[in-house]
Scaffold this motif. Sequence first.
Motif, PDB file in Angstrom:
ATOM      1  N   TYR A 199       8.798  -1.812 -38.291  1.00  0.00           N
ATOM      2  CA  TYR A 199       7.602  -2.173 -39.053  1.00  0.00           C
ATOM      3  C   TYR A 199       6.346  -1.719 -38.311  1.00  0.00           C
ATOM      4  O   TYR A 199       5.416  -1.181 -38.919  1.00  0.00           O
ATOM      5  CB  TYR A 199       7.575  -3.684 -39.290  1.00  0.00           C
ATOM      6  N   TRP A 200       6.341  -1.912 -37.011  1.00  0.00           N
ATOM      7  CA  TRP A 200       5.194  -1.499 -36.186  1.00  0.00           C
ATOM      8  C   TRP A 200       5.015   0.024 -36.204  1.00  0.00           C
ATOM      9  O   TRP A 200       3.893   0.529 -36.208  1.00  0.00           O
ATOM     10  CB  TRP A 200       5.379  -1.988 -34.754  1.00  0.00           C
ATOM     11  N   ALA A 206       0.020  -3.707 -36.787  1.00  0.00           N
ATOM     12  CA  ALA A 206       0.924  -4.838 -36.592  1.00  0.00           C
ATOM     13  C   ALA A 206       1.103  -5.116 -35.106  1.00  0.00           C
ATOM     14  O   ALA A 206       0.778  -4.293 -34.248  1.00  0.00           O
ATOM     15  CB  ALA A 206       2.281  -4.534 -37.237  1.00  0.00           C
ATOM     16  N   THR A 207       1.621  -6.284 -34.803  1.00  0.00           N
ATOM     17  CA  THR A 207       1.892  -6.664 -33.412  1.00  0.00           C
ATOM     18  C   THR A 207       3.183  -5.999 -32.951  1.00  0.00           C
ATOM     19  O   THR A 207       4.226  -6.156 -33.586  1.00  0.00           O
ATOM     20  CB  THR A 207       2.032  -8.192 -33.278  1.00  0.00           C
ATOM     21  N   LYS A 208       3.107  -5.250 -31.861  1.00  0.00           N
ATOM     22  CA  LYS A 208       4.298  -4.593 -31.335  1.00  0.00           C
ATOM     23  C   LYS A 208       5.156  -5.630 -30.627  1.00  0.00           C
ATOM     24  O   LYS A 208       4.692  -6.323 -29.708  1.00  0.00           O
ATOM     25  CB  LYS A 208       3.901  -3.489 -30.360  1.00  0.00           C
ATOM     26  N   GLU A 221       7.300 -14.271 -36.727  1.00  0.00           N
ATOM     27  CA  GLU A 221       6.592 -13.023 -37.010  1.00  0.00           C
ATOM     28  C   GLU A 221       7.136 -12.352 -38.267  1.00  0.00           C
ATOM     29  O   GLU A 221       6.376 -11.831 -39.091  1.00  0.00           O
ATOM     30  CB  GLU A 221       6.717 -12.073 -35.817  1.00  0.00           C
ATOM     31  N   ILE A 222       8.455 -12.369 -38.428  1.00  0.00           N
ATOM     32  CA  ILE A 222       9.039 -11.770 -39.633  1.00  0.00           C
ATOM     33  C   ILE A 222       8.624 -12.557 -40.874  1.00  0.00           C
ATOM     34  O   ILE A 222       8.287 -11.979 -41.916  1.00  0.00           O
ATOM     35  CB  ILE A 222      10.576 -11.702 -39.524  1.00  0.00           C
ATOM     36  N   GLU A 223       8.628 -13.876 -40.772  1.00  0.00           N
ATOM     37  CA  GLU A 223       8.179 -14.698 -41.895  1.00  0.00           C
ATOM     38  C   GLU A 223       6.732 -14.390 -42.247  1.00  0.00           C
ATOM     39  O   GLU A 223       6.359 -14.356 -43.422  1.00  0.00           O
ATOM     40  CB  GLU A 223       8.336 -16.184 -41.560  1.00  0.00           C
ATOM     41  N   SER A 224       5.905 -14.145 -41.236  1.00  0.00           N
ATOM     42  CA  SER A 224       4.500 -13.819 -41.460  1.00  0.00           C
ATOM     43  C   SER A 224       4.365 -12.480 -42.182  1.00  0.00           C
ATOM     44  O   SER A 224       3.540 -12.335 -43.096  1.00  0.00           O
ATOM     45  CB  SER A 224       3.751 -13.779 -40.126  1.00  0.00           C
ATOM     46  N   HIS A 248      13.237   4.626 -34.040  1.00  0.00           N
ATOM     47  CA  HIS A 248      12.866   3.613 -33.040  1.00  0.00           C
ATOM     48  C   HIS A 248      13.813   3.667 -31.844  1.00  0.00           C
ATOM     49  O   HIS A 248      13.380   3.667 -30.687  1.00  0.00           O
ATOM     50  CB  HIS A 248      12.905   2.222 -33.671  1.00  0.00           C
ATOM     51  N   GLN A 249      15.113   3.704 -32.116  1.00  0.00           N
ATOM     52  CA  GLN A 249      16.108   3.720 -31.034  1.00  0.00           C
ATOM     53  C   GLN A 249      15.964   4.980 -30.185  1.00  0.00           C
ATOM     54  O   GLN A 249      16.146   4.941 -28.966  1.00  0.00           O
ATOM     55  CB  GLN A 249      17.509   3.621 -31.638  1.00  0.00           C
TER      56      GLN A 249
END
Length: 301
Positions: A199-200, A206-208, A221-224, A248-249
């Motif tokens: 997501y980041w 967004a917050t990393k 954080e996911i709920e937010s 990402h990986q």
Amino acid sequence: MSDFKLPNRKVLVKPIIREGKWLGKGHSGNFMYDNTKLYITVPISRQTGGLIDPLTREERDFLENRKLSGLDFVEGDLNPNKKPNPKTDETPFWYDYQYTIIKNESIINSDTVLTVLDLSNANDYIAYKVLMANTASGGMVAPSWEDRFNQGSYKIALVDSEYEVEEKSSRAMRLGKAYAFFNKIMKSDLKMYELLSVYWLENRRATKPSKDSSTKWLISEIESVIDKDLDNFLRLIETDYEEKLMIHQAMVAGALTREGATFLNMDGTPIGNSVQEVILYFKDERHQEDKLKLLALIDKG
């Protein structure tokens, strides 16, 4: 006689909530201040300097007919060109008309309905038409919920009641999809960390997340994200999620790097200026060898 009939539908008048630099979420002043009023009148034409006619000819004929509308009008009362008569102190209807909104709740939000206009009621229909006359440039009324942020002057929005029901139903279904995915990964801190990392990647504001983030923080954080950015969350998990996760990986393994917006292969070759461009790069048959090398480095990492 006019063929016009009052429509059998309802329109919600809703506040437009704006969160400014000084007013955070939930602040009372995000939509007016307590015990203040908002007055909306018939606007003045910039071209003619006269009042804009909020009605069509057919609507005016209907409303000025007492038998049809039930209102105490006679022919000519709703003519916007009618001027005040100083001899009789008579003021034309549109000169005096104003739609008033009173802010009497401490805190309101985007779910708040200020009032409901029943368009089958002649008085409510008149109010609706005056509000619609204020949707033009510089007006205070957004003609729909989707348009509410199109102009900085908009303060309220007109929302069809059926749209409101459909929108809530649609949001409930979309929330169901989001939480179904969330429930699948909730027992794994790693998978929740990866989701927030992906997501980041696409939402740099967004917050990393950190690998050391607690389970409680990851869940919160996911709920937010689901609550505040549902559409982008669904777009994330429903479109090429595995490929995004691979990117990402690969970055964690050092197989991909990013300089500004540009993603680079291990040899420093630019392969895209966005996550989507990188996905397309590795989907291209010409770059399958690069993809296999990438996956091998991820496995080693």
